[in-house]
Design a protein around this motif. Structure first.
Motif, mmCIF file in Angstrom:
data_model
loop_
_atom_site.group_PDB
_atom_site.id
_atom_site.type_symbol
_atom_site.label_atom_id
_atom_site.label_comp_id
_atom_site.label_asym_id
_atom_site.label_seq_id
_atom_site.Cartn_x
_atom_site.Cartn_y
_atom_site.Cartn_z
ATOM 1 N N ASP A 1 46.671 23.602 39.809
ATOM 2 C CA ASP A 1 45.276 24.048 39.734
ATOM 3 C C ASP A 1 44.298 22.957 40.135
ATOM 4 O OD1 ASP A 1 45.978 26.568 38.949
ATOM 5 O OD2 ASP A 1 45.666 26.226 36.816
ATOM 6 N N SER B 1 52.528 40.674 30.020
ATOM 7 C CA SER B 1 51.165 40.161 29.856
ATOM 8 C C SER B 1 51.124 38.648 29.705
ATOM 9 C CB SER B 1 50.513 40.809 28.626
ATOM 10 O OG SER B 1 50.543 42.216 28.721
ATOM 11 N N GLU C 1 52.845 34.896 34.818
ATOM 12 C CA GLU C 1 52.150 34.920 36.101
ATOM 13 C C GLU C 1 53.123 34.381 37.151
ATOM 14 O OE1 GLU C 1 48.898 35.602 38.708
ATOM 15 O OE2 GLU C 1 49.348 36.240 36.662
ATOM 16 N N TRP D 1 43.032 34.149 24.797
ATOM 17 C CA TRP D 1 42.634 35.011 25.917
ATOM 18 C C TRP D 1 41.960 34.190 27.009
ATOM 19 C CZ3 TRP D 1 37.969 36.523 28.176
ATOM 20 C CH2 TRP D 1 38.035 37.630 29.016
ATOM 21 N N SER D 2 41.104 33.256 26.620
ATOM 22 C CA SER D 2 40.389 32.436 27.604
ATOM 23 C C SER D 2 41.313 31.449 28.306
ATOM 24 C CB SER D 2 39.249 31.675 26.927
ATOM 25 O OG SER D 2 39.752 30.742 25.983
ATOM 26 N N GLN E 1 44.300 32.043 29.449
ATOM 27 C CA GLN E 1 45.255 32.692 30.343
ATOM 28 C C GLN E 1 45.165 32.128 31.756
ATOM 29 O OE1 GLN E 1 47.667 35.167 29.450
ATOM 30 N NE2 GLN E 1 47.028 34.301 27.495
ATOM 31 N N SER F 1 45.423 33.708 34.668
ATOM 32 C CA SER F 1 44.735 34.525 35.676
ATOM 33 C C SER F 1 43.966 35.656 35.010
ATOM 34 C CB SER F 1 45.749 35.105 36.668
ATOM 35 O OG SER F 1 46.592 36.040 36.015
ATOM 36 N N SER F 2 43.101 36.275 35.783
ATOM 37 C CA SER F 2 42.360 37.446 35.294
ATOM 38 C C SER F 2 43.290 38.620 35.049
ATOM 39 C CB SER F 2 41.280 37.833 36.317
ATOM 40 O OG SER F 2 40.370 36.782 36.504
ATOM 41 N N ARG F 3 44.368 38.691 35.812
ATOM 42 C CA ARG F 3 45.339 39.774 35.629
ATOM 43 C C ARG F 3 45.955 39.730 34.241
ATOM 44 N NH1 ARG F 3 50.784 40.827 35.822
ATOM 45 N NH2 ARG F 3 51.165 38.583 35.746
ATOM 46 N N THR F 4 46.398 38.552 33.805
ATOM 47 C CA THR F 4 47.003 38.454 32.477
ATOM 48 C C THR F 4 45.959 38.642 31.375
ATOM 49 O OG1 THR F 4 46.796 36.036 32.620
ATOM 50 C CG2 THR F 4 48.909 37.001 33.232
ATOM 51 N N ARG F 5 44.714 38.256 31.643
ATOM 52 C CA ARG F 5 43.661 38.506 30.647
ATOM 53 C C ARG F 5 43.471 40.008 30.440
ATOM 54 N NH1 ARG F 5 40.960 34.298 33.548
ATOM 55 N NH2 ARG F 5 40.934 32.351 32.353
ATOM 56 N N ALA F 6 43.435 40.758 31.538
ATOM 57 C CA ALA F 6 43.259 42.207 31.431
ATOM 58 C C ALA F 6 44.441 42.850 30.717
ATOM 59 C CB ALA F 6 43.079 42.806 32.829
#
Length: 660
Positions: free
Chosen positions: A159, A195, A198, A631-632, A634, A636-641
């Protein structure tokens, strides 16, 4: 008489009075007449009215019209939103699912037929199948950065890297990154395992890197070759080399066995596969316990859950099993099963969560006591058998008393040990003496390896805390008058150098003058080599190593990624100034410093936070704070959703009790 009185009153009221045939006539102006009527209550003038009875139905009708209007607005906007969403999905599918014809893809010859070499004459992968693709051409000639592992540390590095700075290769047995703090939740079905993962290829794609699905087994530092092992389609083990310019070891750790016999009967909780196997065993136990042919003794054994280890993983797993029983088992299985469930936590220390504050440990113990979870502290597991666990506990007279717990489920979560690859690297280096990890310096470079080539982070590494090995170098740098002793002024210089070499010693070097005076045993206002050795030994013994947590690994990964990015950007400048080897790291980055953000743990519809000086613990409010933090964090956004959907589904419909 009446006429004279009327005339007097009219005069007092300033009204005009005329007489005709001795009869007074009073003239009242029109504006005064209107005012008189306006101040008179209408009801008094006109009598009772029916307007009040007509206003009530009118008011109800207006309210009904307002409600209908806003209901129409809401339904209409929802319908419009649904139509827009459907149209968006349709357009996305229309432009996404298109036929792509790929022909004549360029492939490097070395990617198809690798050369052989190295000490074992194995294939050397100097090129990959995708190196000559258009999007990868600009990185194939860049320095080769190899990352072993796909956990928190590796993702932190990826990252922080800038795309195009390195030719990146990730070597990992798993093809995905796992959000390990929520594995206890996945083990009972609170969240889905999907969930928490990634795909590594999606993470690597940003830096145009490659994924090699293999296991690192050996290292040839003299030739900068990493040996890896993979399985062929026929199940045959194959070995080959991956060359590197810089290597990052981030393979994590394994569970410590502590010499206990029978651990093959235990479950561990470090991977997605572990969570899936635990969930299957728990559901199998409940299904078998609900059969009418199961004896009472066997039912109690099946419903006995033993957790070995009172750290965060063990405590959270016990809490999740308790929640499963309270929220789902009690509703969908015979009530007798819930009554006979027993959960046991065996901890070798006096308290669970012993690395947290005392208040948090006490709160968690009280919470488990109210829930009926048995805490067995100051005890050690001596053996694990297929149908029971044996542990010993010291009595007041010093003797050990053995106890047994019948069970069909045992979770082993009692510390960490070296990963086999880490053990191999440690054995290759003579100055590596740590038993649990590779020792690294303040810049995360592996001690004893070629400087600036091999790094280690996360559970695979531990920062050096010993200062005595640097004694002679420190004296040589700080002894300005070369008399073989260190006076107070030189001691101040040495303190600054120690802080640069070992940042974790900073808290022990706050009282510079006091330390100097305490260890100046001969009172000659200077420290001899022997006095310095004793002083540095005492300071080193007081330094606490960093915990093996995801937080530490993530911070080390981000630090190392940023440093490598700076090295890549300043490569030409460093080479022009002949700054190579150990000096390059120091030139672009300060030593690694860990910043503790706090520790948290879930204890069953409640959570605890240890923020250093402050502690926070409580029920639903703390639990939602705990969820918000994870939750924050995570990837990626995918795993957050997906994670948010899982929590909603569990809250509305409960956990999935299917055995898959």
């Amino acid at each position: 008489m009446f006429a004279s009185r009327l005339a007097r009153q009219a005069c007092l009221a300033n009204l005009r009075v005329t007489y005709q045939n001795n009869k007074p006539t009073v003239y009242i102006p029109r504006h005064r007449l209107a005012k008189a009527f306006s101040t008179t209550p209408r009801r008094a003038i006109e009598g009772p009215s029916t307007s009040s009875t007509l206003e009530a139905p009118k008011r109800v009708w207006q309210q009904l019209r307002t409600f209908t209007r806003y209901t129409f607005y809401f339904v209409g906007s929802a319908a419009v939103g649904l139509i827009v969403l459907t149209a968006t999905i349709f357009l996305h599918d229309a432009f996404t699912y298109t036929e792509k014809h790929i022909e004549g893809v360029p492939v490097a010859p070395l990617a198809l037929r690798p050369e052989r070499g190295g000490p074992k004459n194995l294939p050397i992968t100097k090129a990959y199948l995708g190196d000559l693709e258009e999007e990868n051409k600009d990185v194939k000639n860049k320095p080769h950065l190899v990352i072993v592992g796909g956990g928190w540390g590796a993702v932190g590095v990826l990252d922080s890297l800038h795309p195009g700075d390195y030719h990146v290769t990730v070597v990992s047995l798993e093809t995905f990154n796992t959000f390990t703090p929520l594995l206890p939740s996945a083990a009972v079905g609170t969240v889905s395992v999907r969930s928490l993962i990634e795909p590594l290829r999606k993470i690597i794609a940003r830096v145009k890197g490659h994924l090699v699905n293999a296991k690192a087994v050996d290292l040839v530092m003299s030739e900068r070759l990493l040996e890896v092992e993979t399985l062929s389609a026929q199940g045959i083990r194959e070995h080959f080399y991956i060359p590197y310019d810089k290597l990052i070891i981030a393979v994590g750790s394994v569970s410590a066995t502590r010499g206990v016999q029978g651990l093959e009967h235990c479950y561990q909780l470090k991977t997605i596969g572990d969570a899936q196997r635990i969930r299957q065993r728990i559901l199998d136990n409940f299904e078998l316990a609900s059969l009418p042919t199961t004896s009472p003794e066997e039912r109690r054994r099946l419903l006995s859950f033993v957790v070995c280890g009172g750290g965060p993983t063990g405590v959270e797993t016990a809490a999740e099993i308790y929640d499963l029983c309270q929220e789902d088992i009690i509703n969908y299985y015979p009530k007798l099963l819930r009554e006979e469930v027993s959960i046991h936590v065996i901890q070798s220390r006096e308290h669970i969560l012993n690395t947290y504050s005392e208040a948090i440990s006490r709160y968690a113990e009280q919470k488990f006591d109210r829930a009926g979870v048995e805490l067995i502290t100051s005890a050690r597991v001596s053996g694990v058998h297929p149908d029971h666990v044996v542990y010993t506990k010291k009595q007041k007279d010093g003797t050990l008393e053995a106890h047994e717990i019948p069970t069909n489920f045992v979770l082993w979560s009692t510390g960490i040990a070296m990963n086999p690859f880490v053990k191999r690297v440690s054995d290759l280096l003579p100055n590596q003496v740590h038993k649990k990890a590779i020792e690294v310096d303040a810049h995360l470079r592996v001690k004893g390896s070629p400087t600036g080539e091999v790094y280690a982070i996360g559970d695979a590494a531990t920062l050096e805390t010993a200062i005595v090995p640097h004694l002679l170098d420190l004296v040589d740098e700080c002894d300005k008058n070369k008399d073989g002793k260190i006076d107070f002024e030189e001691w101040g210089i040495m303190v600054n150098r120690i802080k640069q070499k070992i940042p974790m010693a900073e808290s022990q070097l706050q009282k510079v003058r006091e330390l100097f005076e305490i260890y100046d045993s001969d009172l000659d206002n200077s420290l001899s080599l022997n006095e310095l050795a004793v002083l540095l030994q005492e300071i080193g013994n007081k330094i606490t190593a960093l915990p093996a947590t995801a937080q530490v690994a993530a911070q080390q990964g981000k630090y190392l990624g940023k440093k490598l990015r700076r090295l890549a950007r300043r490569r030409e400048t460093l080479e022009a100034n002949e700054i190579v080897g150990p000096g390059a790291d120091e030139a672009v980055s300060s030593p690694f410093r860990y910043f503790h953000l706090g520790s948290l743990a879930y204890i069953g519809n409640a959570a605890v936070f240890d923020l250093g000086r402050f502690s926070f613990m409580g029920g639903l409010a703390a639990m939602y704070a705990w969820r918000s933090v994870y939750w924050s964090e995570q990837v990626s956004s995918r795993t957050r959703a997906l994670l948010m959907i899982d929590w909603i589904v569990r809250g509305v419909w409960g956990r999935d009790l299917s055995r898959l």
